[in-house]
Enzyme design. Structure first.
Site, PDB file in Angstrom:
ATOM      1  N   ASP A 327       0.862  -1.190   0.000  1.00  0.00           N
ATOM      2  CA  ASP A 327       0.000   0.000   0.000  1.00  0.00           C
ATOM      3  C   ASP A 327       0.897   1.238   0.000  1.00  0.00           C
ATOM      4  O   ASP A 327       1.917   1.284   0.699  1.00  0.00           O
ATOM      5  CB  ASP A 327      -0.888  -0.019   1.245  1.00  0.00           C
ATOM      6  CG  ASP A 327      -1.852   1.158   1.280  1.00  0.00           C
ATOM      7  OD1 ASP A 327      -2.949   1.029   0.727  1.00  0.00           O
ATOM      8  OD2 ASP A 327      -1.487   2.208   1.852  1.00  0.00           O
ATOM      9  N   LEU A 328       0.524   2.258  -0.777  1.00  0.00           N
ATOM     10  CA  LEU A 328       1.341   3.467  -0.884  1.00  0.00           C
ATOM     11  C   LEU A 328       0.905   4.475   0.174  1.00  0.00           C
ATOM     12  O   LEU A 328      -0.251   4.917   0.200  1.00  0.00           O
ATOM     13  CB  LEU A 328       1.210   4.093  -2.276  1.00  0.00           C
ATOM     14  CG  LEU A 328       1.474   3.150  -3.464  1.00  0.00           C
ATOM     15  CD1 LEU A 328       1.361   3.918  -4.774  1.00  0.00           C
ATOM     16  CD2 LEU A 328       2.839   2.481  -3.350  1.00  0.00           C
ATOM     17  N   ASP A 370      -4.601   2.506  -4.457  1.00  0.00           N
ATOM     18  CA  ASP A 370      -3.129   2.464  -4.379  1.00  0.00           C
ATOM     19  C   ASP A 370      -2.655   1.162  -3.761  1.00  0.00           C
ATOM     20  O   ASP A 370      -1.592   1.095  -3.155  1.00  0.00           O
ATOM     21  CB  ASP A 370      -2.621   3.658  -3.559  1.00  0.00           C
ATOM     22  CG  ASP A 370      -3.163   3.650  -2.129  1.00  0.00           C
ATOM     23  OD1 ASP A 370      -4.180   2.969  -1.890  1.00  0.00           O
ATOM     24  OD2 ASP A 370      -2.571   4.312  -1.255  1.00  0.00           O
TER      25      ASP A 370
END
Length: 449
Positions: A327-328, A370
């Site tokens: 996950d960003l 994301d």
């Protein structure tokens, strides 16, 4: 039997639509009716004295000679089929009934022209076979292999090529090509490439045979000698225009293609073009259903399919595999401050960097927003998954220059390993997801968020 056509019997015979002929013991015509000219293209005077076998299609000569011997041995033949070459080079399909006259020492035969029926049958059989292949073939390559086999049943097609024209990049591609002498037809100057380009450019078929009158400009040298191969190229045309070309080439000195072959191949290729477009559309729809349109990575559905296959293999081989949930951090901030266009470019850049961190046999998927998942299909030890996670952190930490903006991105990664963290899909996904959120909370705590 008399060779003169003036006798009453001969006059009656000349009125028949079927041809009647008599051949002596040496196999030469001694009588032919007027219908022979309509069927074979030769006048009776031209045929008298000619060896019958010289008119027979080369591929049918041996079995015709075998049948002639049986007839002369006292065994009448009814409904014997073979092919003849007309004076104009076209092929005539003939249905014969013949017997031997011991008194006259002649083979007496009646020939019925079934060319139109055979052509109609060939067209229907080819269309049906191609339609079946279009439904049964898994992809374009399988379809082309089937079409090669189908066409090879009624044409010498040892060498066979399919070229497709890509309008977007103005490029000719060869998704299927069989020719020992030209292994790479896409190379500049190849005969196959030149022929395909001309067929696609003109939208017209090309037939090249030895000693051909007025061959197309630029191709005369290909058929200069008697032992040159024959070439037959036909456009693949659909309602959307000419999408490509299909080329067949005979072996040097082998059976020659005819105008009838050209007409039949043209007829069949309309169906081939439709089948190709249908397969291409199916492939596009399938890709849209299985891949993320922004990053071109596998989506959640395709990831689950690959995870199932990977788990099945790991169970069978007592192997190990791993899921990495990526996950960003602060991605929403990029979207809010720099806009969704920059956010999309960032996701594409991350997708490319993630693919560079794993093997070709592994899977990198985008499952939404994301969030990315890396599926390591086979690992030797637990440390392998952690090593890949470390590499991803290092690669994603490198600065990005997007649309004039300098960005750095930090991921939160959760790792789930089979069999330690679960033996089923949902268990592994849940463990990786929970591990990712723990990593995200730790990042926020360190940053004081």
């Amino acid at each position: 039997m008399e060779s003169s056509n003036s006798a009453p019997l001969a006059s009656y015979i000349d009125l028949l639509l079927d041809a009647v002929c008599a051949v002596d013991k040496q196999g030469r015509f001694v009588f032919v009716s007027a219908a022979c000219e309509r069927i074979f293209g030769y006048t009776p005077d031209e045929l008298i004295g000619l060896p019958m076998i010289d008119l027979v299609h080369p591929a049918d000569r041996q079995r015709t000679l075998d049948a002639a011997r049986e007839i002369m041995g006292g065994e009448p033949k009814l409904n014997f089929e073979n092919r003849y070459l007309r004076k104009d080079g076209r092929v005539a399909h003939i249905l014969w009934s013949a017997r031997w006259s011991e008194v006259d020492q002649l083979r007496i035969a009646v020939a019925h022209d079934i060319t139109e029926r055979k052509q109609a049958e060939s067209r229907q059989a080819a269309l049906y076979a191609i339609s079946e292949a279009a439904h049964a073939a898994e992809d374009l390559l399988a379809l082309f292999k089937c079409i090669h086999s189908i066409i090879g049943e009624w044409l010498p097609a040892l060498n066979f090529s399919v070229a497709l024209y890509d309008e977007h990049c103005a490029q000719l591609n060869f998704p299927y090509h069989v020719d020992d002498l030209e292994l790479q037809p896409e190379e500049p100057g190849t005969v196959t490439g030149r022929l395909c380009s001309e067929v696609i450019r003109s939208g017209l078929p090309i037939l090249l045979t030895p000693d051909q009158d007025n061959p197309p400009a630029g191709f005369a040298a290909l058929v200069a000698g008697q032992d040159s191969p024959c070439w037959l190229g036909v456009p693949l045309s659909s309602q959307n225009g000419t999408i490509g070309a299909l080329i067949v080439k005979s072996v040097p000195g082998g059976e020659r293609y005819t105008e009838q072959d050209k007409e039949l191949l043209q007829y069949v290729c309309a169906q081939v073009a439709t089948a190709i477009e249908r397969k291409q559309l199916h492939a596009r729809l399938q890709r849209m259903a299985q891949y993320d349109q922004l990053t071109q990575l596998p989506n959640r559905e395709l990831l689950r399919e690959r995870l199932k296959a990977s788990l099945a293999l790991a169970r069978t081989d007592s192997g190990r595999m791993a899921l990495l949930y990526v996950d960003l951090d602060r991605f929403k901030q990029v979207n809010d401050t720099l806009g969704h266009a920059v956010g999309d470019m960032l996701l594409q850049a991350v997708a490319n960097r993630l693919k560079g961190c794993v093997r070709e046999t592994d899977t990198v998927a985008r499952i939404g927003g994301d969030e990315f998942v890396v599926l390591l299909h086979s690992i030797h030890a637990a440390e392998d998954a952690e090593s890949v996670a470390g590499k991803i952190r290092q690669v994603l930490a490198q600065p990005l220059r997007l649309d004039g903006h300098n960005l750095s991105i930090q991921p939160s990664i959760g790792v789930a390993r089979y069999p330690e963290h679960g033996t089923e899909e949902n268990q592994l996904f849940r463990h990786a997801d929970e591990a990712m959120y723990r990593a995200k909370r730790q990042h926020h705590l360190r940053l004081g968020a």
